[in-house]
Design an enzyme around this catalytic site. Structure first.
Site, PDB file in Angstrom:
ATOM      1  N   GLU A   1      -4.894   7.956  -2.617  1.00 37.76           N
ATOM      2  CA  GLU A   1      -5.348   6.675  -2.079  1.00 37.76           C
ATOM      3  C   GLU A   1      -5.655   5.697  -3.223  1.00 37.76           C
ATOM      4  O   GLU A   1      -5.513   4.477  -3.059  1.00 37.76           O
ATOM      5  CB  GLU A   1      -6.585   6.912  -1.206  1.00 37.76           C
ATOM      6  CG  GLU A   1      -6.895   5.811  -0.217  1.00 37.76           C
ATOM      7  CD  GLU A   1      -5.883   5.647   0.909  1.00 37.76           C
ATOM      8  OE1 GLU A   1      -4.980   6.496   1.058  1.00 37.76           O
ATOM      9  OE2 GLU A   1      -5.984   4.631   1.628  1.00 37.76           O
TER      10      GLU A   1
ATOM     11  N   HIS B   1       1.763   4.612  -2.758  1.00 40.76           N
ATOM     12  CA  HIS B   1       1.859   6.066  -2.542  1.00 40.76           C
ATOM     13  C   HIS B   1       3.221   6.594  -3.011  1.00 40.76           C
ATOM     14  O   HIS B   1       3.306   7.598  -3.707  1.00 40.76           O
ATOM     15  CB  HIS B   1       1.714   6.394  -1.046  1.00 40.76           C
ATOM     16  CG  HIS B   1       0.306   6.340  -0.520  1.00 40.76           C
ATOM     17  ND1 HIS B   1      -0.718   7.112  -1.028  1.00 40.76           N
ATOM     18  CD2 HIS B   1      -0.250   5.619   0.489  1.00 40.76           C
ATOM     19  CE1 HIS B   1      -1.843   6.879  -0.347  1.00 40.76           C
ATOM     20  NE2 HIS B   1      -1.591   5.965   0.573  1.00 40.76           N
TER      21      HIS B   1
ATOM     22  N   HIS C   1       0.838  -1.210   0.000  1.00 42.82           N
ATOM     23  CA  HIS C   1       0.000   0.000   0.000  1.00 42.82           C
ATOM     24  C   HIS C   1       0.876   1.265   0.000  1.00 42.82           C
ATOM     25  O   HIS C   1       0.718   2.147  -0.832  1.00 42.82           O
ATOM     26  CB  HIS C   1      -0.904  -0.052   1.242  1.00 42.82           C
ATOM     27  CG  HIS C   1      -1.821   1.129   1.396  1.00 42.82           C
ATOM     28  ND1 HIS C   1      -3.135   1.099   1.030  1.00 42.82           N
ATOM     29  CD2 HIS C   1      -1.603   2.379   1.900  1.00 42.82           C
ATOM     30  CE1 HIS C   1      -3.706   2.271   1.278  1.00 42.82           C
ATOM     31  NE2 HIS C   1      -2.786   3.069   1.816  1.00 42.82           N
ATOM     32  N   GLU C   2       1.813   1.310   0.938  1.00 40.13           N
ATOM     33  CA  GLU C   2       2.657   2.505   1.053  1.00 40.13           C
ATOM     34  C   GLU C   2       3.555   2.680  -0.168  1.00 40.13           C
ATOM     35  O   GLU C   2       3.824   3.805  -0.592  1.00 40.13           O
ATOM     36  CB  GLU C   2       3.500   2.455   2.339  1.00 40.13           C
ATOM     37  CG  GLU C   2       2.692   2.369   3.641  1.00 40.13           C
ATOM     38  CD  GLU C   2       1.627   3.467   3.782  1.00 40.13           C
ATOM     39  OE1 GLU C   2       1.769   4.537   3.160  1.00 40.13           O
ATOM     40  OE2 GLU C   2       0.638   3.235   4.516  1.00 40.13           O
TER      41      GLU C   2
END
Lengths: 498, 498
Positions: free
Chosen positions: B292, B266, B262-263
């Site tokens: 997001e 980003h 997830h990170e």
């Protein structure tokens, strides 16, 4: 404006300055440890911009007026010391015309590039004109100060307030008279370097040794941190946040470990400053020499002693395979091994000050006119031959080895030797009050730290070196302690008598 | 002043702002990763001081005049977007009386403290008056803007420019109609959570998985970094310096790993922005929802697919003992396991948007007057019962679980659901142009990143979400892609038909 409002203005601006300094320290730490390489250009540009903001605050007319006015007021001892130190910096800088300042800054940037290339190509001739220019510009910059002392005396004072050329002359004369002959006696014994020093120690094992050491040294993880970097350094964030880095090298185990102990000495100094000074310039304005005295005390006087290792050596042996067959005595002899060396940063404790002596004599000559940049590489080599008994095969390992002069830092080198000399004086004073050897043997490093905190560390940068030495040891700086320490230690270690 | 000098003044101030932001980002990163705890109080104080300096620059009359003047000029597309965004922020803030601003800031500080205690004590009643005050103050603060739209419409727009209440209503209606029944079908199958999900995976093995993933995801170490922290996050320093943290938990291996993916989503977004935007506000002014969308695309649409793992799963199995007897199919079922849950941040992909829907409906009611803080905890619990089929045993796991409202952040939650919905629309567009599954299976994540770079990432924050979606996918935001994606994925995974 009342003195109260002046003081409150002073504190407000000081605090702002501290905030910028913390930001720059953090950016610097980040850059030198984990920051991704590709972000460096942008990061450096932004850091420079912030440094510019800080410079604007430090040199704002508002702040200068505030300092000038406060310097004529009766203040408490701590604030007075702070104002005096800031004013000293201002007085050195305020009369320099901006164009001279800019020219000097540009010269050092150019000179550093030229020096780097010259060093790699072992070519003193290409650096020579820059060295000449650097000396001329340094003289020019200093000439704007309202100070009558000879240039080199002023430079010496820039890097170590209150220590004079006369102090250094006495110091280096003693070194020449007593330590040069001692070194040659040790060398004449032809003791080979122990082979275990070159054994490979896996990084994982080194990490375990670091853990053992941190516990032994009472290095508190809630207010300290150990990172990794290409060159070991220590970094001061605040009283309760001090950090060191280690460079793990498989083939240079002991060197990694002693560099770490050295840096922890610096960090412990900053970490034991009186909390009341936090965020004030006094918190970390201690002199170069004084700071170095604490790292050398840790690394050499304490860290290379038999007593230091006696209680933890079995634990260290249990994690380092390469030391399994090395006795404590062999270990101590190995980490104190003496060898003639050409490169200052790789020198052992005994030869180190002689490397500094060479640089001191040359700097002094360059500024008093008895030496010139012409043929200076030969002068350098001759001095190495004379004091260290070894001649650089080329200038890359000779006069071009250090970056300092290319940055215009003349008068800085001597503080390195001063650090060791101060530490011997501290050590002698500490021994009068506590049984240092017993503390080390009994795994009671806390008592050592406590003595240092009470007598040295807690004062931060409030006092000049001589003031602090006098109040704690009863004497101004006295290099005899250092001479005696070296003579005693190395005579006994290598049985060379006196 | 000519437009050129206005622009150059704008760029100069913007660059200074970027320098402060980089310093604050670095301080923040440092605090959340390695900084010693005992230094926190001083560090936070200094960071607040620097943030104050930044605020002074951003709200300086000089900068405001500059923005106002430039906003009437004809500018290139990029600069115009930048000026428009800054002006939008100014217009929201400039008419708020300072005392109102200060009061609101104080209220949120107090409310956060009260909320934390209330959550721990599961006591909604003590937080209730603060929630009421927060809503009143938010209405008051918004009332100073020269904007006629209802308050909640404005708040929605604050967090996701261009997305309206009508958009959200359509979106959540579809969720309610199609996803709530789908969820219950899946739940009715009573599939037990696979036991291997709870197996202990030593951190050393997890680190090796991270290495495998980083290579697979083309996460370039020279412009990125992986740290560790108590809560995983990503941090943007500059185009060539983006960082993520991982929280290694031995008993929650897959959760650590998917948080990391997830990170990295980003970080990859920030790392693929056009280099020309570096140091400009446009570099990272993309919306919350859009940001997001990239992390969810990575984590869920790509990261939880069979194709993603197919080429690296054997390698992962070779380093993770706990997966030795888990087939790829079992692994995929496990990491997509669906369970009714009370806590948003622990929710799986299918239930997650329903958690958001509850919050959206409540926020909307609070601001349009159909709901009141009185008895709101029961409203919360009733909605959980209705949509998620589960009722919080106490308010600590109910209405008090999130920090957002205590900070006055109303309108923020919906962007979390939007992120997933956008990502389905991106995914559909990407599939038209490249064979995503084939790329994943062939260890060619580079092509996926390249499509994202070309179509989404490189634009940074230049375009509003709807503008960007329209130009790339041919449509404004259309939640149907997300509904279709969820229905298709979960019907097939758990064989529940449509």
């Amino acid at each position: 404006m009342s003195i109260e409002s002046k003081l409150s203005q002073f504190r407000e601006i000081s605090e702002k300055i501290s905030a910028y300094k913390l930001a720059l320290t953090t950016l610097n730490w980040d850059s030198s440890t984990i920051a991704p390489k590709k972000g460096a250009a942008y990061r450096n540009k932004m850091a420079a911009l912030l440094a510019g903001e800080l410079f604007s605050i430090e040199t704002s007319p508002e702040f200068i007026v505030c300092i000038d006015e406060l310097s004529t007021e009766a203040l408490d001892e701590i604030t007075a010391s702070e104002i005096r130190q800031i004013k000293k910096g201002l007085d050195k800088a305020r009369y320099i015309p901006k164009e001279v300042y800019v020219e000097f800054a540009q010269l050092t940037r150019d000179a550093e590039n030229v020096w780097e290339k010259a060093r790699d190509e072992q070519d003193y001739e290409s650096f020579k004109p820059y060295l000449k220019k650097l000396i001329e510009m340094t003289k020019k910059v200093v000439s704007y100060r309202k100070d009558d002392r000879p240039v080199y005396d002023q430079l010496i004072d820039d890097f170590e307030t209150g220590i004079t050329l006369a102090d250094y002359d006495v110091f280096f004369e003693k070194l020449k008279k007593d330590i040069v002959p001692l070194l040659h006696k040790v060398i004449d014994k032809n003791i080979p370097q122990p082979t275990w020093l070159k054994r490979i120690v896996p990084i994982q094992q080194q990490r375990q040794v670091v853990e053992i050491l941190m516990e032994y040294l009472n290095y508190d993880k809630s207010s300290c941190y150990i990172g990794e970097s290409a060159h070991p350094f220590s970094s001061h964030f605040s009283v309760h946040d001090n950090r060191v880095t280690v460079r793990y090298q498989e083939e240079l185990f002991t060197s990694s470990i002693f560099a770490l102990i050295h840096e922890v000495g610096h960090a412990t100094y900053n970490g034991q400053v009186d909390e009341a000074y936090q965020g004030r310039m006094i918190e970390d304005s201690m002199s170069y020499g004084m700071h170095e005295s604490q790292s050398r005390l840790y690394e050499n006087m304490l860290g290379r002693s038999r007593e230091f290792w006696s209680s933890i050596y079995p634990k260290v042996q249990s994690v380092v395979d390469a030391l399994k067959d090395v006795s404590l005595d062999e270990f101590i002899l190995g980490v104190n091994h003496v060898e003639l060396s050409l490169v200052r940063i790789e020198a052992d404790e005994l030869t180190y000050p002689l490397h500094i002596m060479v640089r001191y004599e040359i700097e002094q000559g360059l500024f008093n006119g008895t030496l010139d940049v012409e043929g200076l590489d030969q002068v350098w080599s001759d001095k190495y031959q004379e004091y260290l008994g070894i001649r650089p095969p080329h200038n890359g390992l000779g006069i071009l080895q250090d970056i300092h002069w290319s940055g215009g830092a003349f008068g800085y080198f001597p503080t390195y030797a001063l650090g060791s000399a101060y530490s011997a004086q501290w050590m002698a004073a500490m021994r009068k009050e506590i049984d240092v050897d017993r503390c080390l043997e009994n795994n009671d490093f806390r008592s050592v730290n406590e003595w240092l905190r009470e007598n040295v560390h807690r004062h931060g940068g409030v006092y000049e070196p001589n003031q602090l030495l006098l109040s704690v040891t009863g004497e101004h700086f006295n290099p005899q302690y250092y001479i005696d320490y070296l003579k005693d230690k190395y005579s006994r270690l290598f049985d060379v008598g006196e």
